[in-house]
Motif scaffolding. Sequence first.
Motif, short mmCIF file in Angstrom:
data_model
loop_
_atom_site.label_atom_id
_atom_site.label_comp_id
_atom_site.label_asym_id
_atom_site.label_seq_id
_atom_site.Cartn_x
_atom_site.Cartn_y
_atom_site.Cartn_z
N TYR B 13 -6.36 -9.30 -4.51
CA TYR B 13 -5.56 -10.12 -3.59
C TYR B 13 -5.92 -11.59 -3.73
CZ TYR B 13 -3.68 -6.06 -1.16
OH TYR B 13 -3.01 -4.91 -0.83
N ASN B 15 -7.01 -13.67 -1.73
CA ASN B 15 -8.27 -14.09 -1.13
C ASN B 15 -9.49 -13.57 -1.90
OD1 ASN B 15 -8.49 -11.40 -0.55
ND2 ASN B 15 -8.32 -11.63 1.66
N THR B 17 -10.17 -10.32 -2.65
CA THR B 17 -10.51 -8.91 -2.46
C THR B 17 -10.09 -8.09 -3.67
OG1 THR B 17 -10.05 -9.21 -0.12
CG2 THR B 17 -10.29 -6.95 -0.91
N ALA B 19 -9.16 -4.88 -4.52
CA ALA B 19 -8.80 -3.67 -3.76
C ALA B 19 -8.67 -2.43 -4.64
CB ALA B 19 -7.51 -3.90 -2.98
N LEU B 38 -11.66 6.34 3.13
CA LEU B 38 -11.87 5.56 4.35
C LEU B 38 -10.86 4.42 4.45
CD1 LEU B 38 -15.75 5.13 4.33
CD2 LEU B 38 -14.40 6.39 5.99
N SER B 39 -10.72 3.87 5.63
CA SER B 39 -9.90 2.67 5.80
C SER B 39 -10.45 1.58 4.90
CB SER B 39 -9.96 2.18 7.23
OG SER B 39 -9.24 3.03 8.05
N GLY B 40 -9.56 0.89 4.21
CA GLY B 40 -10.00 -0.20 3.34
C GLY B 40 -10.38 0.26 1.95
N SER B 41 -10.21 1.57 1.67
CA SER B 41 -10.59 2.05 0.34
C SER B 41 -9.52 1.73 -0.70
CB SER B 41 -10.87 3.55 0.38
OG SER B 41 -9.74 4.22 0.87
N GLY B 42 -8.34 1.33 -0.26
CA GLY B 42 -7.31 0.90 -1.21
C GLY B 42 -6.10 1.83 -1.31
N LYS B 43 -5.96 2.76 -0.35
CA LYS B 43 -4.86 3.72 -0.42
C LYS B 43 -3.49 3.05 -0.31
CE LYS B 43 -6.32 5.98 3.21
NZ LYS B 43 -7.47 5.11 3.56
N SER B 44 -3.35 2.19 0.68
CA SER B 44 -2.05 1.53 0.86
C SER B 44 -1.75 0.62 -0.32
CB SER B 44 -2.05 0.68 2.14
OG SER B 44 -2.37 1.46 3.24
N THR B 45 -2.78 -0.08 -0.77
CA THR B 45 -2.59 -0.98 -1.91
C THR B 45 -2.07 -0.20 -3.12
OG1 THR B 45 -4.42 -2.32 -1.09
CG2 THR B 45 -3.75 -2.68 -3.35
N GLU B 173 0.00 7.10 5.10
CA GLU B 173 -0.52 7.60 6.38
C GLU B 173 0.59 7.84 7.39
OE1 GLU B 173 -4.02 5.81 7.87
OE2 GLU B 173 -4.63 5.05 5.91
N1 ADP Z 1 -2.55 -8.63 1.94
C1 ADP Z 1 -3.89 -8.52 1.72
N2 ADP Z 1 -4.61 -9.63 1.42
C2 ADP Z 1 -5.93 -9.53 1.20
N3 ADP Z 1 -6.64 -8.41 1.25
C3 ADP Z 1 -5.99 -7.27 1.55
C4 ADP Z 1 -4.58 -7.27 1.81
N4 ADP Z 1 -4.20 -6.01 2.08
C5 ADP Z 1 -5.32 -5.25 1.99
N5 ADP Z 1 -6.39 -6.01 1.68
C6 ADP Z 1 -7.77 -5.53 1.46
O1 ADP Z 1 -7.77 -4.62 0.40
C7 ADP Z 1 -8.63 -3.53 0.66
C8 ADP Z 1 -7.85 -2.24 0.60
O2 ADP Z 1 -6.95 -2.21 1.69
P1 ADP Z 1 -5.87 -1.06 1.91
O3 ADP Z 1 -5.18 -0.81 0.61
O4 ADP Z 1 -5.03 -1.45 3.06
O5 ADP Z 1 -6.79 0.18 2.26
P2 ADP Z 1 -6.43 1.52 3.03
O6 ADP Z 1 -4.95 1.67 3.02
O7 ADP Z 1 -7.13 2.57 2.26
O8 ADP Z 1 -6.98 1.39 4.41
C9 ADP Z 1 -9.26 -3.80 2.01
O9 ADP Z 1 -10.51 -4.41 1.80
C10 ADP Z 1 -8.31 -4.79 2.65
O10 ADP Z 1 -9.01 -5.64 3.52
#
Ligand code: ADP
Lengths: 358, 254
Positions: B13, B15, B17, B19, B38-45, B173
């Motif tokens: 990302y 910033n 991160t 991911a 876990l939350s933040g593991s990158g599933k949504s990404t 989710e």
């Molecule tokens: N738009 C974004 N900008 C910066 N960092 C992001 C953004 N979306 C997600 N992240 C970071 O990327 C990592 C993976 O996030 P995410 O894919 O949402 O995980 P999950 O869906 O497994 O909870 C996390 O550390 C989150 O903080």
Amino acid sequence: MISNPELELHPAKIIQLNKQREDKIKFFKAVLLDIFFVFYSILVLQRAIYYKFILQLKDIPFSWGEIGVIFIFSVMLGTIWAFTKTSLSCKLFGVAKENKTTKWTVEIFGWFLFNITFIAGWIITRLSIVDLFSSEGIRGAERIFGSLFRPEMGIFDDSLFAMIETIYIALLATLISIPPTLLLSFVTARNLMKDNKFTFAIYYVLRIILNFVRSIEPLIWAIIFSVWVGIGPFAGMTALLVHTIASNAKLYSEAIENIETGPVEAISATGANKIQIVWYAVVPQIVLPFLSFTIYRWDINVRMATIIGLVGGGGIGTMLMQYQGLARWHEVGLIVLMVAFVVWVMDYISAKIREAIY
Amino acid sequence: MMILKVKNLHKIYKNGTHALKGITFDVKEGEFLVIIGLSGSGKSTLLRCINRLIEPTAGSVYFLDKDITHVKGEELRKVKTQIGMVFQQFNLINRRSVLTNVISGKLGQLGTFSSVFEKFPQSLYDEAYKSLETVGIKEKVDERADSLSGGQQQRVAIARSLMQNPKLLLADEPVASLDPATSNSVMQYFEKINKDFGTTVICNLHFLSLVRKYATRVIALKAGEIIYQGLPSEINETWFKTIYGEEAEEVEIR
Ligand SMILES: Nc1ncnc2c1ncn2[C@@H]1O[C@H](COP(=O)(O)OP(=O)(O)O)[C@@H](O)[C@H]1O
Ligand SMILES: [Mg+2]
């Protein structure tokens, strides 16, 4: 099948490069701001505090040469200062060294800027408690306030018509502003325009133009238009219209920028095109805020239309100015009361309507 | 046949991160793949990189043997029409009717003019009713989307994605904001779509009991990397602790 060389990037490298580029831009901004700080301080110290306050000069000497010299000096000093990475601007942009020097510079210079600005402001506005309580001043105030409560009812009909004219000027300006404002608000919403270089350029240019138009007060627009189209209600209406478009386009586009992104994401995931996304996911979210802004703006425009009349924009303001010029305070009293009443009613109505639609 | 291939996918990302750190996996047609972590593991990404809601930084995604990592414009929209997506927050258009919401799933295949003026052929309405029937809420068709309960909203969202006749259905989710009973019933609709229509499903989930019940295969992510790939039945105590941390304890949901 795979291995496009461009894809073989080192993630850590990308992060590092991004950060370096951002820091460079921040530092560049810090340099510019430091130059400005130095320039500003010298000018204020020299012109307001030295010439005006210490030497008590009536006419302050002015020459472009002198300003130029100060400016060049500021550029040098400001740049050097920023390059030490301990300056106020470096701190503000987050690129300063974290040490004692920075901490001291920021505190001392921050205080310094605040104080000279306050002192200069005091000198420039010639703050004088004496005038506020002089016996002559108080007598004038008594005369006006006295007349306000003994209004001249003889001009009631005339001023009522003038008032109606004012309300219609405001209403028309508000109504006509709606279509162009809608159009502009979509093309000046960052979230809709940022993905494509071409649309982003449009966004950028329009934002600048709108900011410029908005920063000119309706009163000034009225002066411009009364020269352009002639004194009268049409000049007043046009002035309000221009300012309404610029102001509301900003409010509308901010509403667009603050919508929930979920529905937008969902609709774009179905393969919808840009226009479909806007129509299905953006528009339903902004209809109510738009309505509310517009009604509120009508209310503001009634107030502004009164003021605009003072410079020949027609309506009650023009009438007010005429009686004020003749020093007929009882007539002025009636008009002021009428304006106060109408503004109060409009304020009330628009608040009620806005409450109802939410 | 492989419907989806993901190769060495990275997402960084703005910033900084990191991911996704080199994700590689394949999905066979008709699978019900569940992604846990876990939350933040990158599933949504990961899901968003697959249907290009966000741009992956490096690596490639193959959909039906075609590299879709860099397709643009019209071609990208074509790809998106074939991949449905369901979100945790439902992401319906709150102020519009259920029917309009369902129809909006078809936008990618409709002309701009007819969709803006809402001039749709009767066949489209029939299709919308059929989709709503599949998820069992045909009777809500004229209600405003935000007047429905969470479970009902998610079913409308599923119906919306069904309008795409998707080859692949992504679900991020989908039951995380629902109560356990509703969760189970919503998951059953995914199962039904997977079994009856043969739609491949990739679903992010939290609860292992749901994973065991619905998944044909599981991938576990941790800090942007795949740490487990296999059958749901193979996830034992040790794996569970590796995926969710030593402190974690399994919660049943039926
Ligand atoms: N738009 C974004 N900008 C910066 N960092 C992001 C953004 N979306 C997600 N992240 C970071 O990327 C990592 C993976 O996030 P995410 O894919 O949402 O995980 P999950 O869906 O497994 O909870 C996390 O550390 C989150 O903080
Ligand atoms: Mg997530």
